[in-house]
Scaffold this motif. Sequence first.
Motif, PDB file in Angstrom:
ATOM      1  N   VAL A   7       0.865  -1.175   0.000  1.00 17.86           N
ATOM      2  CA  VAL A   7       0.000   0.000   0.000  1.00 17.86           C
ATOM      3  C   VAL A   7       0.899   1.221   0.000  1.00 17.86           C
ATOM      4  O   VAL A   7       1.878   1.284   0.749  1.00 17.86           O
ATOM      5  N   LEU A   8       0.570   2.191  -0.840  1.00 19.18           N
ATOM      6  CA  LEU A   8       1.305   3.453  -0.893  1.00 19.18           C
ATOM      7  C   LEU A   8       0.546   4.497  -0.104  1.00 19.18           C
ATOM      8  O   LEU A   8      -0.643   4.723  -0.343  1.00 19.18           O
ATOM      9  N   VAL A   9       1.227   5.138   0.845  1.00 20.56           N
ATOM     10  CA  VAL A   9       0.639   6.214   1.649  1.00 20.56           C
ATOM     11  C   VAL A   9       1.283   7.524   1.219  1.00 20.56           C
ATOM     12  O   VAL A   9       2.504   7.673   1.281  1.00 20.56           O
ATOM     13  N   VAL A  10       0.451   8.469   0.773  1.00 20.64           N
ATOM     14  CA  VAL A  10       0.936   9.739   0.235  1.00 20.64           C
ATOM     15  C   VAL A  10       0.365  10.886   1.056  1.00 20.64           C
ATOM     16  O   VAL A  10      -0.857  11.071   1.124  1.00 20.64           O
ATOM     17  N   ASP A  11       1.236  11.659   1.678  1.00 21.97           N
ATOM     18  CA  ASP A  11       0.807  12.845   2.429  1.00 21.97           C
ATOM     19  C   ASP A  11       2.012  13.745   2.631  1.00 21.97           C
ATOM     20  O   ASP A  11       3.093  13.260   2.970  1.00 21.97           O
ATOM     21  N   CYS A  35       6.042  11.549   0.017  1.00 23.30           N
ATOM     22  CA  CYS A  35       5.777  12.810   0.719  1.00 23.30           C
ATOM     23  C   CYS A  35       5.150  13.879  -0.177  1.00 23.30           C
ATOM     24  O   CYS A  35       4.869  14.981   0.302  1.00 23.30           O
ATOM     25  N   ASN A  36       4.915  13.559  -1.455  1.00 32.60           N
ATOM     26  CA  ASN A  36       4.245  14.518  -2.340  1.00 32.60           C
ATOM     27  C   ASN A  36       3.717  13.789  -3.573  1.00 32.60           C
ATOM     28  O   ASN A  36       3.996  12.602  -3.779  1.00 32.60           O
ATOM     29  N   GLY A  37       2.973  14.519  -4.394  1.00 28.75           N
ATOM     30  CA  GLY A  37       2.364  13.914  -5.572  1.00 28.75           C
ATOM     31  C   GLY A  37       3.369  13.434  -6.595  1.00 28.75           C
ATOM     32  O   GLY A  37       3.185  12.381  -7.213  1.00 28.75           O
ATOM     33  N   SER A  38       4.436  14.174  -6.796  1.00 30.51           N
ATOM     34  CA  SER A  38       5.460  13.762  -7.770  1.00 30.51           C
ATOM     35  C   SER A  38       6.109  12.446  -7.376  1.00 30.51           C
ATOM     36  O   SER A  38       6.274  11.549  -8.207  1.00 30.51           O
ATOM     37  N   GLU A  39       6.472  12.344  -6.110  1.00 29.82           N
ATOM     38  CA  GLU A  39       7.082  11.101  -5.621  1.00 29.82           C
ATOM     39  C   GLU A  39       6.092   9.941  -5.734  1.00 29.82           C
ATOM     40  O   GLU A  39       6.461   8.823  -6.097  1.00 29.82           O
ATOM     41  N   THR A  65      -5.104  14.888  -8.859  1.00 28.80           N
ATOM     42  CA  THR A  65      -4.246  14.820 -10.041  1.00 28.80           C
ATOM     43  C   THR A  65      -3.435  13.531 -10.036  1.00 28.80           C
ATOM     44  O   THR A  65      -3.252  12.899 -11.080  1.00 28.80           O
ATOM     45  N   VAL A  66      -2.966  13.119  -8.860  1.00 26.99           N
ATOM     46  CA  VAL A  66      -2.262  11.836  -8.748  1.00 26.99           C
ATOM     47  C   VAL A  66      -3.187  10.722  -9.230  1.00 26.99           C
ATOM     48  O   VAL A  66      -2.786   9.862 -10.022  1.00 26.99           O
ATOM     49  N   LEU A  67      -4.439  10.734  -8.791  1.00 22.23           N
ATOM     50  CA  LEU A  67      -5.406   9.719  -9.214  1.00 22.23           C
ATOM     51  C   LEU A  67      -5.581   9.718 -10.728  1.00 22.23           C
ATOM     52  O   LEU A  67      -5.485   8.670 -11.370  1.00 22.23           O
ATOM     53  N   SER A  75      -4.857   0.426 -12.800  1.00 21.33           N
ATOM     54  CA  SER A  75      -6.141   0.402 -12.107  1.00 21.33           C
ATOM     55  C   SER A  75      -5.854   0.127 -10.633  1.00 21.33           C
ATOM     56  O   SER A  75      -5.643  -1.014 -10.233  1.00 21.33           O
ATOM     57  N   ILE A  76      -5.805   1.192  -9.853  1.00 23.10           N
ATOM     58  CA  ILE A  76      -5.455   1.094  -8.434  1.00 23.10           C
ATOM     59  C   ILE A  76      -6.559   1.740  -7.613  1.00 23.10           C
ATOM     60  O   ILE A  76      -6.949   2.873  -7.896  1.00 23.10           O
ATOM     61  N   PRO A  77      -7.051   1.061  -6.587  1.00 21.82           N
ATOM     62  CA  PRO A  77      -8.018   1.704  -5.690  1.00 21.82           C
ATOM     63  C   PRO A  77      -7.339   2.847  -4.918  1.00 21.82           C
ATOM     64  O   PRO A  77      -6.212   2.700  -4.441  1.00 21.82           O
ATOM     65  N   PHE A  78      -8.012   3.970  -4.825  1.00 22.29           N
ATOM     66  CA  PHE A  78      -7.533   5.122  -4.059  1.00 22.29           C
ATOM     67  C   PHE A  78      -8.457   5.355  -2.882  1.00 22.29           C
ATOM     68  O   PHE A  78      -9.680   5.279  -3.023  1.00 22.29           O
ATOM     69  N   ILE A  79      -7.871   5.667  -1.736  1.00 24.59           N
ATOM     70  CA  ILE A  79      -8.598   6.112  -0.555  1.00 24.59           C
ATOM     71  C   ILE A  79      -8.072   7.504  -0.258  1.00 24.59           C
ATOM     72  O   ILE A  79      -6.867   7.688  -0.065  1.00 24.59           O
ATOM     73  N   PHE A  80      -8.961   8.495  -0.259  1.00 24.24           N
ATOM     74  CA  PHE A  80      -8.528   9.869  -0.015  1.00 24.24           C
ATOM     75  C   PHE A  80      -8.742  10.259   1.433  1.00 24.24           C
ATOM     76  O   PHE A  80      -9.727   9.883   2.057  1.00 24.24           O
TER      77      PHE A  80
END
Length: 86
Positions: A7-11, A35-39, A65-67, A75-80
């Motif tokens: 799982v990727l955690v982005v914040d 730690c950011n959208g680019s990463e 935008t990442v989504l 096709s990856i599930p996203f949880i915001f």
Amino acid sequence: MKEVKSVLVVDDDEIARQTICNTLEDTEYDITEACNGSEALEKISANEYAAVVCDVKMPGIDGFTVLRKARKTRSIPFIFVTGYPG
């Protein structure tokens, strides 16, 4: 087909990111951080994830935008998540 166990955690907020990671650490999934959208986009293009837990408001590339960019190739599930009210 091989089951994806990451799982990727982005914040951009380190405390929020660590809180989410700590919450997920007792699951069967390996946790990766960005730690950011680019990463996040770099990691998504290079790896397979079962899901992405992503902050909505981040400087530069926001969560939506990442989504949109990630869904062009995967096709990856996203949880915001967000710390901002409505």
